[in-house]
Design an enzyme around this catalytic site. Structure first.
Site, PDB file in Angstrom:
ATOM      1  CG  HIS A   1      -1.896   1.174   1.125  1.00 52.85           C
ATOM      2  ND1 HIS A   1      -3.066   1.082   0.169  1.00 52.85           N
ATOM      3  CD2 HIS A   1      -1.918   2.360   1.418  1.00 52.85           C
ATOM      4  CE1 HIS A   1      -3.651   2.403   0.290  1.00 52.85           C
ATOM      5  NE2 HIS A   1      -2.996   3.233   0.899  1.00 52.85           N
TER       6      HIS A   1
ATOM      7  CG  HIS B   1       0.457  10.845   1.998  1.00 51.71           C
ATOM      8  ND1 HIS B   1       0.318  10.261   0.734  1.00 51.71           N
ATOM      9  CD2 HIS B   1      -0.177  10.352   2.779  1.00 51.71           C
ATOM     10  CE1 HIS B   1      -0.459   9.318   0.738  1.00 51.71           C
ATOM     11  NE2 HIS B   1      -1.064   9.293   1.980  1.00 51.71           N
TER      12      HIS B   1
HETATM   13 ZN    ZN Z   1      -3.167   5.058   0.702  1.00 54.79          ZN
END
Ligand code: ZN
Length: 303
Positions: free
Chosen positions: A233, A260
């Protein structure tokens, strides 16, 4: 040379926002060559948000974009599916500021794209080919982009949890490997964080239907889709976040404990370092010379 592509026809799906918990309808619509991936807010009179790093607005728990008065969040799983399936140009229309989480993976978006189909446009696709390494690190997290003949990803994670102390995977990303090995991997979170997230107005739509939830010693869900679903993921997130570069990348991404923030910081840094890449219309696979028959010498290369 590969040609740019868009959706063959419009298609749509509906779901809920992971963080807002609100119902949302999402449509994928054909778009002309060189227009890229653009989000369009139908609830704001059609304001558009081009999917590029200059419009980055949020990196906490999900990647968000903002352009003028319009924003859109949790774009990374959809972007990963569009980039990996070679959809260069598309309008993503939403009636809400958050992309639906679906089952927490990119598989529903892969299904949606494949079911509607794609068509080529009479304009060459342009790739960003990496010429020299670009590095970034912060604390014990790091990420780098190296020259390579394909788009390849190596990712390692290590958490203080018995199920995911250390997971590592390398994969050459093609439409097929993405759809089979990466897209089905679901987002994950820790049970002890869920309460804190909800107090901050996040994860309101989160459930075991759209996330893998880790308790103290194991997962609360009935089963995992892969033994190393977690690192897969993270690879999915990285592909989506790097999609904000705006070109398919020919290079090898190597990430350790990133997220991120580092994925998007790398996308921005790469674009700033103009001497680290060039834009090409052909992926330029350089064949490695095979062995020569005994007694034959290879001619010297004169340049
Ligand atoms: Zn994700």
């Amino acid at each position: 040379m590969h040609l740019q592509r868009t959706m063959r026809r419009a298609t749509y799906c509906a779901g809920i926002g992971l963080h807002s918990g609100a119902k949302v309808t999402l449509s994928l619509k054909p778009a002309p060559a060189n227009s890229g991936i653009r989000f369009r807010r139908s609830d704001l009179g059609g304001l558009e948000i081009p999917a590029n790093i200059h419009n980055l607005a949020g990196i906490q728990y999900a990647t968000g974009l903002c352009c003028g008065q319009a924003s859109v969040s949790t774009v990374e799983h959809l972007l990963a599916a569009l980039v990996s399936l070679g959809v260069d140009n598309v309008v993503v229309e939403l009636n809400h500021p958050e992309v639906p989480i679906m089952d927490g993976s990119a598989s529903p978006f892969v299904y949606l794209i494949n079911e509607a189909g794609v068509r080529t446009l009479p304009v060459p696709r342009r790739y960003l080919k990496v010429l020299r390494p670009v590095f970034l690190s912060g604390g014990n997290k790091r990420i780098a982009l190296y020259p390579s003949d394909d788009f390849k990803l190596t990712y390692t994670i290590s958490f203080d949890h018995p199920l995911l102390r250390h997971q590592a995977r390398t994969l050459c990303i093609t439409e097929e490997t993405f759809a089979e090995e990466i897209a089905p991997a679901r987002t994950f979170g820790f049970l002890k964080e869920v309460e804190m997230l909800r107090q901050n107005g996040l994860a309101l739509g989160g459930s075991l239907e759209n996330a893998v939830v880790l308790g103290e010693t194991g997962v609360l869900n009935p089963h995992l889709r892969f033994e190393d679903e977690f690192v897969r993921h993270k690879m999915l997130d990285a592909i989506g976040d790097l999609g904000l570069i705006g070109y398919p990348v020919i290079g090898h991404v190597v990430a350790h404990r990133a997220g991120h923030a580092l994925h998007t910081a790398l996308a921005a840094k790469v674009l700033q370092e103009h001497d680290a890449w060039r834009i090409v219309e052909t992926p330029e696979i350089v064949p490695t010379p095979g062995p020569l028959p005994v007694g034959v010498t290879r001619p010297a290369v004169v340049s």
